[in-house]
Scaffold this motif. Structure first.
Motif, mmCIF file in Angstrom:
data_model
loop_
_atom_site.group_PDB
_atom_site.id
_atom_site.type_symbol
_atom_site.label_atom_id
_atom_site.label_comp_id
_atom_site.label_asym_id
_atom_site.label_seq_id
_atom_site.Cartn_x
_atom_site.Cartn_y
_atom_site.Cartn_z
ATOM 1 N N ARG A 1 3.476 4.099 10.490
ATOM 2 C CA ARG A 1 4.240 4.942 9.568
ATOM 3 C C ARG A 1 3.857 6.402 9.784
ATOM 4 O O ARG A 1 3.147 6.987 8.963
ATOM 5 C CB ARG A 1 3.953 4.539 8.111
ATOM 6 N N PRO A 2 4.318 7.016 10.845
ATOM 7 C CA PRO A 2 3.932 8.407 11.139
ATOM 8 C C PRO A 2 4.269 9.344 9.987
ATOM 9 O O PRO A 2 5.332 9.241 9.370
ATOM 10 C CB PRO A 2 4.757 8.742 12.379
ATOM 11 N N GLY A 3 3.326 10.227 9.701
ATOM 12 C CA GLY A 3 3.574 11.275 8.728
ATOM 13 C C GLY A 3 3.403 10.903 7.279
ATOM 14 O O GLY A 3 3.688 11.719 6.391
ATOM 15 N N VAL A 4 2.920 9.683 6.973
ATOM 16 C CA VAL A 4 2.871 9.267 5.569
ATOM 17 C C VAL A 4 1.660 9.814 4.822
ATOM 18 O O VAL A 4 1.647 9.815 3.587
ATOM 19 C CB VAL A 4 2.915 7.735 5.416
ATOM 20 N N VAL A 5 0.632 10.272 5.540
ATOM 21 C CA VAL A 5 -0.532 10.838 4.868
ATOM 22 C C VAL A 5 -0.912 12.151 5.541
ATOM 23 O O VAL A 5 -0.548 12.417 6.687
ATOM 24 C CB VAL A 5 -1.745 9.876 4.883
ATOM 25 N N ALA A 6 -1.677 12.950 4.792
ATOM 26 C CA ALA A 6 -2.125 14.233 5.331
ATOM 27 C C ALA A 6 -3.294 14.071 6.285
ATOM 28 O O ALA A 6 -3.470 14.868 7.203
ATOM 29 C CB ALA A 6 -2.520 15.160 4.178
ATOM 30 N N GLY A 7 -4.114 13.035 6.043
ATOM 31 C CA GLY A 7 -5.287 12.875 6.884
ATOM 32 C C GLY A 7 -5.929 11.523 6.757
ATOM 33 O O GLY A 7 -5.597 10.721 5.877
ATOM 34 N N LEU A 8 -6.863 11.268 7.658
ATOM 35 C CA LEU A 8 -7.640 10.035 7.688
ATOM 36 C C LEU A 8 -9.121 10.363 7.529
ATOM 37 O O LEU A 8 -9.624 11.304 8.151
ATOM 38 C CB LEU A 8 -7.446 9.307 9.023
ATOM 39 N N CYS A 9 -9.815 9.560 6.728
ATOM 40 C CA CYS A 9 -11.265 9.659 6.595
ATOM 41 C C CYS A 9 -11.839 8.316 7.007
ATOM 42 O O CYS A 9 -11.776 7.344 6.248
ATOM 43 C CB CYS A 9 -11.647 10.006 5.158
ATOM 44 N N LEU B 1 0.837 -1.202 0.000
ATOM 45 C CA LEU B 1 0.000 0.000 0.000
ATOM 46 C C LEU B 1 0.870 1.249 0.000
ATOM 47 O O LEU B 1 0.609 2.216 -0.731
ATOM 48 C CB LEU B 1 -0.932 -0.017 1.210
ATOM 49 N N GLN B 2 1.911 1.233 0.806
ATOM 50 C CA GLN B 2 2.808 2.379 0.887
ATOM 51 C C GLN B 2 3.664 2.515 -0.366
ATOM 52 O O GLN B 2 3.768 3.587 -0.960
ATOM 53 C CB GLN B 2 3.710 2.234 2.122
ATOM 54 N N ASN B 3 4.283 1.402 -0.765
ATOM 55 C CA ASN B 3 5.277 1.460 -1.834
ATOM 56 C C ASN B 3 4.670 1.668 -3.211
ATOM 57 O O ASN B 3 5.276 2.327 -4.066
ATOM 58 C CB ASN B 3 6.109 0.175 -1.850
ATOM 59 N N GLU B 4 3.478 1.101 -3.422
ATOM 60 C CA GLU B 4 2.904 1.116 -4.764
ATOM 61 C C GLU B 4 1.886 2.222 -4.994
ATOM 62 O O GLU B 4 1.603 2.561 -6.151
ATOM 63 C CB GLU B 4 2.257 -0.238 -5.055
ATOM 64 N N ILE B 5 1.350 2.786 -3.926
ATOM 65 C CA ILE B 5 0.297 3.791 -4.099
ATOM 66 C C ILE B 5 0.639 5.105 -3.406
ATOM 67 O O ILE B 5 0.669 6.167 -4.027
ATOM 68 C CB ILE B 5 -1.052 3.247 -3.593
ATOM 69 N N ILE B 6 0.902 5.057 -2.102
ATOM 70 C CA ILE B 6 1.055 6.300 -1.349
ATOM 71 C C ILE B 6 2.359 7.015 -1.703
ATOM 72 O O ILE B 6 2.358 8.220 -1.982
ATOM 73 C CB ILE B 6 0.949 6.028 0.162
#
Length: 212
Positions: free
Chosen positions: A101-109, A67-72
């Motif tokens: 993984r702290p800090g990898v996205v701007a937000g959660l929905c 999820l991290q390596n291929e998309i985010i």
């Protein structure tokens, strides 16, 4: 090309929502429910990509590197603002991913996020609640309890939208998760643990001004 099964696009929009479905829910269902149509109706600069979570066991949910390596990471490399969303079990997976993984996205929905199984949450309840619970090394072998450790002090700078239907059969337990975030992050609408609540919540998220 990504090896994950996805539906939607991660194109050139300045914002990307990566949505994780609920248990036994195909990613196509999110589009069929009208999530992409709601974006189009508002003319928002937001791409929507839904990821198949089939085969991702709870014991591996915070080690889901694909999820991290291929998309985010590719989206972040082009300076997109990435949100990670989830419905029911997908919400728990989203929190687990960010906790590891702290800090990898701007937000959660988080739409009606699953709070964890009874054996896990009972550990916290016996301790007197999340603020009084002191996780042991044994506790932290449980991936659900690792999420609750993160929920004890979620990052103050992480944008969060969390909501559920007032008639949701899991409303009480979802509310326990919601209370870990600031009051302005929490939302309720009419409806149960189904699209009757999830689509209105999604529309409320889109109208909240997070996607400029």
């Amino acid at each position: 090309m990504t090896s994950l099964r996805t539906v939607g696009t991660a194109g050139s929009a300045p914002h990307l929502m990566v949505m994780l479905p609920g248990v036994a829910m195909q990613p196509e269902a999110i589009f069929e429910a009208g999530f992409a149509r709601a974006i189009e109706q508002r003319g928002l600069p937001l791409d929507l990509l839904c990821v198949d979570i089939g085969g991702v066991g709870l014991d591996a949910m915070d080690r889901w590197d694909a999820l991290q390596n291929e998309i985010i990471d590719p989206a972040r490399s082009r300076a997109a603002q990435v949100w990670l969303g989830g419905i029911s079990l997908g919400g728990l997976l989203a929190m687990a991913h960010v906790a590891a993984r702290p800090g990898v996205v701007a937000g959660l929905c988080l739409l009606a996020p699953y709070a964890g199984s009874r054996p896990s949450t009972n550990v916290i309840e016996r301790a007197g609640g999340p603020d009084r619970w002191r996780p042991s090394a044994e506790d932290l072998q449980d991936p659900e309890l690792r999420v609750w450790q993160w929920l004890q002090r979620p990052p103050a700078d992480l944008l969060v939208f969390i909501g559920h239907g007032r008639e949701d059969r899991f409303a009480g337990r979802i509310q326990q998760v919601a209370e870990r975030f600031p009051p302005a992050s929490r939302h309720t609408v009419g409806g149960g643990h189904d699209w009757s609540a999830w689509l209105p919540l999604w529309e409320r998220f889109l109208d909240a001004g997070h996607i400029a």
